[in-house]
Design a protein around this motif. Structure first.
Motif, PDB file in Angstrom:
ATOM      1  N   ARG A  49      42.638  43.530  35.698  1.00 43.51           N
ATOM      2  CA  ARG A  49      42.984  44.597  36.577  1.00 43.51           C
ATOM      3  C   ARG A  49      41.894  45.598  36.781  1.00 43.51           C
ATOM      4  O   ARG A  49      41.720  46.320  37.856  1.00 43.51           O
ATOM      5  N   GLY A  84      40.964  41.526  39.629  1.00 43.43           N
ATOM      6  CA  GLY A  84      42.072  40.640  40.675  1.00 43.43           C
ATOM      7  C   GLY A  84      41.696  39.067  40.141  1.00 43.43           C
ATOM      8  O   GLY A  84      42.572  38.450  40.483  1.00 43.43           O
ATOM      9  N   GLN A  97      50.920  38.345  43.003  1.00 43.99           N
ATOM     10  CA  GLN A  97      51.147  36.921  42.863  1.00 43.99           C
ATOM     11  C   GLN A  97      51.219  36.389  41.453  1.00 43.99           C
ATOM     12  O   GLN A  97      51.911  35.774  41.065  1.00 43.99           O
ATOM     13  N   SER A 100      45.506  32.277  41.982  1.00 43.42           N
ATOM     14  CA  SER A 100      46.354  33.607  42.299  1.00 43.42           C
ATOM     15  C   SER A 100      45.024  34.517  43.183  1.00 43.42           C
ATOM     16  O   SER A 100      44.055  34.773  42.630  1.00 43.42           O
ATOM     17  N   GLU A 101      45.899  35.001  44.079  1.00 39.14           N
ATOM     18  CA  GLU A 101      45.028  35.611  44.966  1.00 39.14           C
ATOM     19  C   GLU A 101      45.196  37.404  44.933  1.00 39.14           C
ATOM     20  O   GLU A 101      44.577  37.887  45.598  1.00 39.14           O
ATOM     21  N   SER A 102      46.286  37.557  44.250  1.00 40.13           N
ATOM     22  CA  SER A 102      46.646  39.060  44.095  1.00 40.13           C
ATOM     23  C   SER A 102      47.297  39.302  42.802  1.00 40.13           C
ATOM     24  O   SER A 102      47.721  38.334  42.164  1.00 40.13           O
ATOM     25  N   GLU A 103      47.205  40.673  42.471  1.00 40.97           N
ATOM     26  CA  GLU A 103      47.991  40.952  41.085  1.00 40.97           C
ATOM     27  C   GLU A 103      49.479  40.718  41.277  1.00 40.97           C
ATOM     28  O   GLU A 103      50.138  40.241  40.272  1.00 40.97           O
TER      29      GLU A 103
END
Length: 406
Positions: free
Chosen positions: A259, A241, A199, A194-197
């Motif tokens: 996070r 992240g 996603q 995963s590349e983002s919160e």
């Protein structure tokens, strides 16, 4: 209802489905796919599908089963090429351990399988390949997995210092019965990238089985010292992240995304022991079981109240005890890390989802337990590296293999 009787009910349902279809004797042993010089037959595919449905496991579809059987063939071929041989005692222990997950002994489990049409040989083959592959990975790569004291120190990071740390993480916990672990691990690998919160949160809503799924897996701030010892170094190794590699826990695979992280300025608190109670409610996550758990929340204020609730019921319906952090099953430890004393979680199940766990934190005993923490960190680092070697070897075997759909 006992878990074993529920298991029997599931078998009866599957038998009814199976008996309602015409038997196809011809073609049962036709090849479905060739893996180098080995054949995966229609019989094996049907046996595995039936086995997974019997256990209420995800991935009980033809495509996923064939992929799983291909991987098993590759593992078995690698084991055979290595000359590794299992002992009869080791095989019997593995069969007993698997059967125990359904609250049965080996003979009861095999009898239940046979009554539904799954042969003993199919069950034995499945377990033996898993044991042999584990032993092969340990034998081939165990010597390379050396964890130094400096690495343990780095992994522990500030957790052993005087300043406390708290973290903001998101979680995904995907049910993964042993017979379906391959499919779940493929999903987990995708999530780990995963590349983002955002996603990661979408994956949580789709796959996670915990109460936090509706919030995208997002958890509130937590003291690092309350997390299971095996999880702390993995979280500390992340930048905001980033996502952990998939983590194996009982009947599930877990992933965590960091996070945010910050020092609190308060002294670090380590816990020598954690007391908790688990009351087991038949029905899993059915409306009836969840309704009973909700009513129980209203009647229970402290852990001692559960004794009155369990009075007159079988002794095994209530489990209460005090354990060191390293002794607590990882899925329970993760849930307890979110609770304050006398708070409750109903996120977990047992017996392949047939029993709901009414989990209550009774209290934590503060103390410095550095040696236990260091041992857990070392074991976590070793396990993570062995899993990486295992995945890499399987990828290599697949790349080199001749896999033909006849």
């Amino acid at each position: 209802m006992r878990a074993s009787s529920k298991f029997g009910t599931a078998i009866c349902l599957i038998m009814g489905l199976a008996l309602g279809k015409p038997a196809l004797a011809q073609g049962l042993f036709d090849p479905v796919i060739l893996v180098n010089d080995d054949v995966v037959t229609e019989y094996e595919v049907e046996q595995r599908e039936l086995f997974l449905r019997l256990l209420n496991a995800p991935g009980a579809n033809r495509e996923a089963v064939i992929e799983s059987l291909v991987d098993e063939r590759l593992r078995a071929q690698a084991v055979e090429a290595s000359g590794l041989e299992l002992t009869p005692e080791g095989i019997e222990t593995g069969l007993e351990e698997f059967a125990a997950r359904a609250n049965m002994n080996k003979d009861e489990f095999i009898s239940a399988l046979q009554d539904s049409g799954v042969s003993e040989e199919s069950f034995r083959d499945f377990v033996e390949v898993g044991i042999a592959w584990r032993d092969l990975i340990a034998a081939r790569f165990g010597g390379r997995v050396q964890v130094s004291e400096d690495e343990i120190d780095n992994a522990l990071g500030s957790a052993g210092g005087t300043s406390g740390i708290r973290v903001l993480v998101s979680e995904i916990i995907i049910p993964a019965p042993p017979e379906n672990r391959d499919e779940v691990e493929e999903i987990a690998k995708l999530i780990a990238a995963s590349e983002s919160e955002g996603q990661f949160s979408e994956f949580a809503r789709e796959y996670s089985a915990t109460a936090s799924r509706d919030a995208g897996g997002r958890l509130p701030w937590q003291e690092l010292s309350k997390l299971p010892p095996v999880l702390r170094p993995l979280i500390l190794a992340l930048a905001p992240g980033e996502v952990t590699d998939p983590i194996s826990i009982p009947e599930a695979v877990a992933l965590f995304q960091l996070r945010a992280i910050e020092e609190t300025g308060a002294p670090t608190r380590e816990y020598a022991a954690i007391e908790y109670a688990a009351y087991y409610i038949p029905g899993g996550r059915t409306d009836a079981a969840l309704s009973k758990a909700a009513k129980l929340r209203e009647d229970v204020d402290v852990c001692d109240d559960l004794y009155g609730i369990a009075q007159g019921q079988p002794e095994e319906v209530l489990e209460r005890g005090t354990k060191t952090p390293s002794e607590i099953p990882q899925d329970i430890a993760i849930e307890l890390s979110k609770l304050d004393p006398n708070e409750i979680s109903t996120a977990l199940t047992r017996a392949n989802g047939e029993t709901l766990v009414f989990l209550m934190l009774c209290g934590r005993t503060s103390a410095v337990n550095e040696e236990v923490a260091r041992e857990d960190v070392a074991n976590a680092l070793r396990s993570s590296r062995l899993n990486a070697y295992a995945d890499s070897l399987l990828d290599q075997l697949r790349a080199d293999a001749r896999i033909v759909d006849p």
